[in-house]
Design a protein around this motif. Structure first.
Motif, PDB file in Angstrom:
ATOM      1  N   GLY A  71       0.802  -1.219   0.000  1.00 42.74           N
ATOM      2  CA  GLY A  71       0.000   0.000   0.000  1.00 42.74           C
ATOM      3  C   GLY A  71       0.833   1.266   0.000  1.00 42.74           C
ATOM      4  O   GLY A  71       0.524   2.221  -0.709  1.00 42.74           O
ATOM      5  N   VAL A  72       1.900   1.278   0.777  1.00 43.02           N
ATOM      6  CA  VAL A  72       2.741   2.478   0.866  1.00 43.02           C
ATOM      7  C   VAL A  72       3.517   2.681  -0.437  1.00 43.02           C
ATOM      8  O   VAL A  72       3.656   3.814  -0.914  1.00 43.02           O
ATOM      9  CB  VAL A  72       3.689   2.395   2.087  1.00 43.02           C
ATOM     10  N   LEU A  73       3.985   1.603  -1.039  1.00 40.90           N
ATOM     11  CA  LEU A  73       4.704   1.736  -2.307  1.00 40.90           C
ATOM     12  C   LEU A  73       3.803   2.264  -3.419  1.00 40.90           C
ATOM     13  O   LEU A  73       4.275   2.968  -4.318  1.00 40.90           O
ATOM     14  CB  LEU A  73       5.324   0.395  -2.719  1.00 40.90           C
ATOM     15  N   LYS A  74       2.515   1.979  -3.352  1.00 40.45           N
ATOM     16  CA  LYS A  74       1.564   2.509  -4.343  1.00 40.45           C
ATOM     17  C   LYS A  74       1.474   4.031  -4.261  1.00 40.45           C
ATOM     18  O   LYS A  74       1.055   4.680  -5.208  1.00 40.45           O
ATOM     19  CB  LYS A  74       0.175   1.910  -4.143  1.00 40.45           C
ATOM     20  N   ALA A  75       1.858   4.592  -3.126  1.00 35.54           N
ATOM     21  CA  ALA A  75       1.830   6.044  -2.936  1.00 35.54           C
ATOM     22  C   ALA A  75       3.133   6.684  -3.400  1.00 35.54           C
ATOM     23  O   ALA A  75       3.435   7.821  -3.043  1.00 35.54           O
ATOM     24  CB  ALA A  75       1.565   6.386  -1.473  1.00 35.54           C
ATOM     25  N   ASP A  76       3.905   5.948  -4.190  1.00 33.74           N
ATOM     26  CA  ASP A  76       5.170   6.436  -4.746  1.00 33.74           C
ATOM     27  C   ASP A  76       6.198   6.809  -3.680  1.00 33.74           C
ATOM     28  O   ASP A  76       6.969   7.745  -3.847  1.00 33.74           O
ATOM     29  CB  ASP A  76       4.937   7.618  -5.698  1.00 33.74           C
ATOM     30  N   VAL A  77       6.211   6.057  -2.604  1.00 35.07           N
ATOM     31  CA  VAL A  77       7.219   6.231  -1.560  1.00 35.07           C
ATOM     32  C   VAL A  77       8.367   5.299  -1.915  1.00 35.07           C
ATOM     33  O   VAL A  77       8.146   4.179  -2.378  1.00 35.07           O
ATOM     34  CB  VAL A  77       6.620   5.871  -0.182  1.00 35.07           C
ATOM     35  N   GLY A 145      -4.176   6.678  18.353  1.00 35.73           N
ATOM     36  CA  GLY A 145      -4.450   7.886  19.126  1.00 35.73           C
ATOM     37  C   GLY A 145      -3.206   8.697  19.440  1.00 35.73           C
ATOM     38  O   GLY A 145      -3.285   9.888  19.741  1.00 35.73           O
ATOM     39  N   ARG A 146      -2.056   8.066  19.360  1.00 39.96           N
ATOM     40  CA  ARG A 146      -0.786   8.748  19.606  1.00 39.96           C
ATOM     41  C   ARG A 146      -0.027   9.036  18.319  1.00 39.96           C
ATOM     42  O   ARG A 146       1.159   9.365  18.348  1.00 39.96           O
ATOM     43  CB  ARG A 146       0.065   7.917  20.557  1.00 39.96           C
ATOM     44  N   GLY A 147      -0.724   8.882  17.180  1.00 42.37           N
ATOM     45  CA  GLY A 147      -0.084   9.157  15.891  1.00 42.37           C
ATOM     46  C   GLY A 147       0.890   8.081  15.466  1.00 42.37           C
ATOM     47  O   GLY A 147       1.746   8.306  14.623  1.00 42.37           O
ATOM     48  N   LYS A 148       0.769   6.897  16.043  1.00 44.83           N
ATOM     49  CA  LYS A 148       1.674   5.784  15.734  1.00 44.83           C
ATOM     50  C   LYS A 148       0.885   4.672  15.053  1.00 44.83           C
ATOM     51  O   LYS A 148      -0.293   4.803  14.781  1.00 44.83           O
ATOM     52  CB  LYS A 148       2.299   5.261  17.030  1.00 44.83           C
ATOM     53  N   GLY A 149       1.539   3.562  14.787  1.00 42.91           N
ATOM     54  CA  GLY A 149       0.852   2.425  14.191  1.00 42.91           C
ATOM     55  C   GLY A 149       0.293   2.782  12.825  1.00 42.91           C
ATOM     56  O   GLY A 149       0.962   3.426  12.023  1.00 42.91           O
ATOM     57  N   HIS A 150      -0.939   2.395  12.590  1.00 42.69           N
ATOM     58  CA  HIS A 150      -1.522   2.626  11.273  1.00 42.69           C
ATOM     59  C   HIS A 150      -1.829   4.086  10.999  1.00 42.69           C
ATOM     60  O   HIS A 150      -2.089   4.454   9.848  1.00 42.69           O
ATOM     61  CB  HIS A 150      -2.747   1.740  11.057  1.00 42.69           C
ATOM     62  N   ALA A 151      -1.747   4.945  11.998  1.00 42.07           N
ATOM     63  CA  ALA A 151      -1.864   6.386  11.743  1.00 42.07           C
ATOM     64  C   ALA A 151      -0.721   6.838  10.834  1.00 42.07           C
ATOM     65  O   ALA A 151      -0.875   7.740  10.015  1.00 42.07           O
ATOM     66  CB  ALA A 151      -1.838   7.169  13.057  1.00 42.07           C
ATOM     67  N   VAL A 152       0.433   6.195  10.960  1.00 42.13           N
ATOM     68  CA  VAL A 152       1.593   6.520  10.125  1.00 42.13           C
ATOM     69  C   VAL A 152       1.309   6.157   8.672  1.00 42.13           C
ATOM     70  O   VAL A 152       1.643   6.902   7.750  1.00 42.13           O
ATOM     71  CB  VAL A 152       2.852   5.757  10.636  1.00 42.13           C
ATOM     72  N   VAL A 153       0.652   5.030   8.460  1.00 41.98           N
ATOM     73  CA  VAL A 153       0.345   4.568   7.104  1.00 41.98           C
ATOM     74  C   VAL A 153      -0.670   5.478   6.420  1.00 41.98           C
ATOM     75  O   VAL A 153      -0.571   5.753   5.233  1.00 41.98           O
ATOM     76  CB  VAL A 153      -0.176   3.106   7.134  1.00 41.98           C
ATOM     77  N   HIS A 154      -1.653   5.952   7.191  1.00 47.47           N
ATOM     78  CA  HIS A 154      -2.739   6.731   6.586  1.00 47.47           C
ATOM     79  C   HIS A 154      -2.298   8.028   5.931  1.00 47.47           C
ATOM     80  O   HIS A 154      -2.950   8.524   5.038  1.00 47.47           O
ATOM     81  CB  HIS A 154      -3.846   6.973   7.612  1.00 47.47           C
ATOM     82  N   GLN A 155      -1.162   8.559   6.328  1.00 48.85           N
ATOM     83  CA  GLN A 155      -0.677   9.784   5.680  1.00 48.85           C
ATOM     84  C   GLN A 155      -0.208   9.519   4.260  1.00 48.85           C
ATOM     85  O   GLN A 155      -0.034  10.445   3.482  1.00 48.85           O
ATOM     86  CB  GLN A 155       0.400  10.451   6.511  1.00 48.85           C
ATOM     87  N   TYR A 156      -0.049   8.239   3.891  1.00 50.35           N
ATOM     88  CA  TYR A 156       0.395   7.903   2.529  1.00 50.35           C
ATOM     89  C   TYR A 156      -0.759   7.459   1.624  1.00 50.35           C
ATOM     90  O   TYR A 156      -0.549   7.196   0.462  1.00 50.35           O
ATOM     91  CB  TYR A 156       1.458   6.789   2.581  1.00 50.35           C
ATOM     92  N   HIS A 157      -1.949   7.351   2.184  1.00 50.81           N
ATOM     93  CA  HIS A 157      -3.106   6.972   1.361  1.00 50.81           C
ATOM     94  C   HIS A 157      -3.547   8.158   0.531  1.00 50.81           C
ATOM     95  O   HIS A 157      -3.558   9.282   0.994  1.00 50.81           O
ATOM     96  CB  HIS A 157      -4.263   6.495   2.237  1.00 50.81           C
ATOM     97  N   ARG A 158      -3.921   7.878  -0.707  1.00 50.71           N
ATOM     98  CA  ARG A 158      -4.369   8.962  -1.587  1.00 50.71           C
ATOM     99  C   ARG A 158      -5.857   8.945  -1.720  1.00 50.71           C
ATOM    100  O   ARG A 158      -6.519   8.004  -1.691  1.00 50.71           O
ATOM    101  CB  ARG A 158      -3.740   8.797  -2.957  1.00 50.71           C
TER     102      ARG A 158
END
Length: 158
Positions: A71-77, A145-158
């Protein structure tokens, strides 16, 4: 500048149970693929409990990280950055899930000795994964809730 980077990592995010369930289902998918594959391979080859568990856990981490990486690679990371995101997003979730899942299997009488054609094998594995899901969901809610875990992934979703 360094203070801003630190503040970014500590940023609180609104965390709902729905978000935590979604993150845990994502984790469960990768873990289940690896766990089932590892248990099937170890059992089919007649391995003992320890090598079978080690293989199942290694494959659970591999497939859990692989799903996030995809998923993250699809966001051109870039690949290195995507690996860092996957490690940050999934390590604690997968570790908790694997600890609980394998703990249930080890403690379930006869589960580790059951063959692939035995309902006990599949029933215990399904229940172990379900228990792991229930235990891991609050962990993911806390991390999001602390901006960790899957919160980190969501910033790369388009």
């Amino acid at each position: 500048m360094q203070h801003d980077a630190h503040a970014h990592h500590e940023r609180a995010v609104t965390s709902t149970w729905a978000m935590a369930v979604q993150a845990t289902l994502h984790c469960l998918t990768g873990c289940a693929i690896g766990e089932v594959l590892g248990m099937v391979i170890g059992t089919a080859l007649g391995w003992g409990d320890l090598p079978t568990l080690v293989l199942a856990i290694a494959l659970a981490f591999f497939f859990g990280y692989a799903l996030t990486l995809r998923g993250v690679l699809k966001a051109d990371v870039g690949f290195r950055a995507a690996v860092r995101v996957a490690l940050a997003a999934d390590t604690l979730s997968i570790a908790v899930m694997e600890l609980v899942d394998n703990g249930v299997l080890v403690l379930w009488p006869g589960a580790m000795d059951a063959g692939l054609d035995d309902l006990l094998f599949w029933g215990a594995l399904a229940i172990a994964l379900a228990v792991a899901f229930v235990v891991t969901t609050p962990v993911n809610k806390w991390m999001i809730g602390r901006g960790k875990g899957h919160a980190v992934v969501h910033q790369y979703h388009r």
